[in-house]
Design a protein around this motif. Sequence first.
Motif, short mmCIF file in Angstrom:
data_model
loop_
_atom_site.label_atom_id
_atom_site.label_comp_id
_atom_site.label_asym_id
_atom_site.label_seq_id
_atom_site.Cartn_x
_atom_site.Cartn_y
_atom_site.Cartn_z
N PRO A 78 40.00 36.82 43.67
CA PRO A 78 38.85 36.16 44.32
C PRO A 78 37.80 37.13 44.84
N ILE A 79 38.24 38.28 45.34
CA ILE A 79 37.28 39.19 45.97
C ILE A 79 36.36 39.87 44.96
N THR A 80 36.77 39.96 43.70
CA THR A 80 35.95 40.65 42.70
C THR A 80 34.93 39.75 42.03
N ILE A 81 35.04 38.44 42.17
CA ILE A 81 34.18 37.52 41.42
C ILE A 81 32.69 37.74 41.69
N PRO A 82 32.25 37.84 42.96
CA PRO A 82 30.81 37.97 43.19
C PRO A 82 30.19 39.22 42.58
N LEU B 135 31.64 32.58 43.30
CA LEU B 135 30.38 33.29 43.47
C LEU B 135 29.75 33.03 44.84
N HIS B 136 29.94 31.82 45.34
CA HIS B 136 29.33 31.41 46.61
C HIS B 136 30.43 30.89 47.54
N PRO B 137 31.18 31.80 48.15
CA PRO B 137 32.33 31.38 48.98
C PRO B 137 31.97 30.47 50.14
N ASN B 138 30.69 30.44 50.52
CA ASN B 138 30.29 29.55 51.62
C ASN B 138 30.10 28.11 51.16
N GLY B 139 30.28 27.85 49.87
CA GLY B 139 30.22 26.49 49.36
C GLY B 139 28.84 25.97 49.06
N THR B 140 27.82 26.82 49.11
CA THR B 140 26.47 26.38 48.78
C THR B 140 26.32 26.24 47.27
N PRO B 141 25.40 25.37 46.82
CA PRO B 141 25.20 25.22 45.38
C PRO B 141 24.70 26.50 44.73
N VAL C 93 25.39 32.83 37.44
CA VAL C 93 25.97 32.09 36.32
C VAL C 93 26.87 30.95 36.77
N GLY C 94 26.76 30.55 38.06
CA GLY C 94 27.70 29.59 38.61
C GLY C 94 27.52 28.15 38.18
N SER C 95 26.41 27.82 37.52
CA SER C 95 26.19 26.45 37.07
C SER C 95 25.47 26.46 35.73
N ARG C 96 26.02 27.23 34.82
CA ARG C 96 25.33 27.52 33.57
C ARG C 96 26.33 27.64 32.43
N PRO D 112 21.31 18.72 42.99
CA PRO D 112 21.69 20.13 43.15
C PRO D 112 22.49 20.65 41.96
N LEU D 113 22.50 21.96 41.82
CA LEU D 113 23.37 22.59 40.83
C LEU D 113 24.81 22.57 41.34
N LEU D 114 25.75 22.94 40.48
CA LEU D 114 27.16 22.91 40.85
C LEU D 114 27.50 24.03 41.84
N VAL D 115 28.63 23.88 42.48
CA VAL D 115 29.14 24.89 43.41
C VAL D 115 30.16 25.76 42.68
N ASP D 116 29.95 27.06 42.72
CA ASP D 116 30.93 28.02 42.23
C ASP D 116 31.50 28.72 43.46
N ILE D 117 32.67 28.27 43.89
CA ILE D 117 33.24 28.77 45.14
C ILE D 117 33.60 30.25 45.06
#
Length: 625
Positions: A377-381, A466-472, A480-483, A459-464
């Motif tokens: 999880p920590i390496t994803i962003p 890439l965006h651990p705070n849950g924002t779209p 690349v979280g909604s693509r 809104p675009l999708l949530v990539d938890i």
Amino acid sequence: MPMPVPRTAAVAATVALLTGLAAAPARAQADPASQRQRDFAAAAKEFNVPENVLLGVSYLESRWDANAGTPSTAAGYGPMHLTDLREAGVAGTHHDEGTEDPRGDDARPAVHPQAGPAAPPPTLQTVDEAAQLLRTDAKTLRTDPAENIRGGAALLAKYNTDGNWYNAVARYSGSTGDAAQTFADEVFDTIKTGTARTTDDGQQVALAPTPDLAVPQHADRTPAGVECPRRVTCESVPAPYQELPKDDYGNHDLANRPESQKIDHIVIHDTEGYWANVLDLVQDPTYVSWHYTIRSADGLIAQHVPTKDVAWHAGNWYVNAKSIGIEHEGFAAKGTWYTEAMYRSSAKLVGYLSRKYGIPLDRAHIIGHDNVPGTTPITIPGMHWDPGPYWDWSHYFDLLGAPLGGFGLPGSSLVTIDPDFAKNQPAFTGCDKSGSGTPCAPRGSEAVVLHSEPSESSPLLVDIGLHPNGTPSTMDVADVGSRVATGQRYAVAEVRGDWTAIWYLGQKGWFPNPRGARVAKPAIGWVVTPKPGLATVPVYGRAYPEPEAYPAGVTVQAITPLPYSLSAGQKYSSGGTVGSEYYWATTFDPANHVVVKGKLKYVQIQFGHRIAFVKADDVRIVPAF
């Protein structure tokens, strides 16, 4: 300078070219969509250049596109790729950016090399040379396609000093020796076979075939020990395997693939830097490595690491250990485009490697760096996103002889993403790095953006991850979280009118897919879904063995799930079942390296924009029609 063609071949080639010109059909005079075709004809006549030579050179440079006046990777502009280095900026490499560890092995300290900025290398200022011939200015030649074509024709006429158009074309490449010959060979092959297409700005251009054209024949240009196909130019620029202080070493690992491990993937990168600087870096033992680099201007290929060995390029050690990494001189977002010469050399190299190692020619196995999953999880962003949304996967697979899409029946529960590259222009932001909200120039793209509802305003999708705070997710070019990408396959979740939803990171991702303008085509294949009784199954970024498989002295690697899950009722496209493996290579002496193979089996899936893995015991694999 390139070697001249034998005089008899040169005469035959010239006669065939002129014969092809005489046989060209009459063209409509008033159709605005044929203006570029008329511009080529007029420039050829004005400068006494065979029209099919002019068309062939332009096709190998730009595929006749104008690219909205933006430069190529090699600082070339317009259909004729006139170069102007004054407009090119400094660059580093993509390995310098973000937090990704190119090696991606938890058993060793992270590697974070820094290259620093590099200026573009000195080369021909052909825009100035053409401007002098036409008595105009460089800006006009960069921005006016018709004048750009005139400039290219004037240069070809100037370079034709011996009546041999092959030599003039070779000189036009800006290269010398075998690389210039390879460029000329590709031009003449294109003239012989002919081609036609609609350009990025809607111009219809055709090059009639000249089947009797005499194309020069050359000996194999591959030096001994270099792994390359015929009819491309390759050189050896070895990456060093070298001991360093403090029990460290660089910049790759020796191995014995495919005997020790099967090679499953080829990873496509772009350099985010210029050719000369990037080749200097790969020869630095303290930097990282990849197997090949391909030059933008002419498609020259340099091999750095033998394919049997493991390079440090993808940010995921499991993928590194089972892949070949190919860097392309280019930039994912800064307004540049990839030349046809580079696409063609790359496709020949990938085709050769796929045949040699039995790698399927599909988007589950020929992947971008942007498709490589984070390890934990920590390496994803921090994972990289090259070659970016402007790499033309559809054209690339056409060159590979493995065209994408269109193989399923209407109503299939599996689709292949395949938009019209030129017409598909998502409104990305942040290309010039001046700020994430700055709009990118409108450009054709292989990417399709997903929404949370069947509406452009949703809104675009949530990539938890890439965006651990849950924002779209956002429209930033690096997000690349909604693509989804051209050639990738996804299971259909729902259809509402002109909108289609696919399963993506545990969510329904919606995109417009109207009849008559499809961006997703029916596909045939296999999908995975949780076994009955399992509400969710974990998703992984690597297929590591069970702890019991590790021998004494080899550190057990954690099987760490990513922050996603595959839920009951959802389906994801299968990239095939793979065994569990870990390559223990933490010392300079390869005698201490160990390939750990477990009993665990995994299934590779297309889970989001990136691939992922699930344990085979957790899922059912079922056909999709």
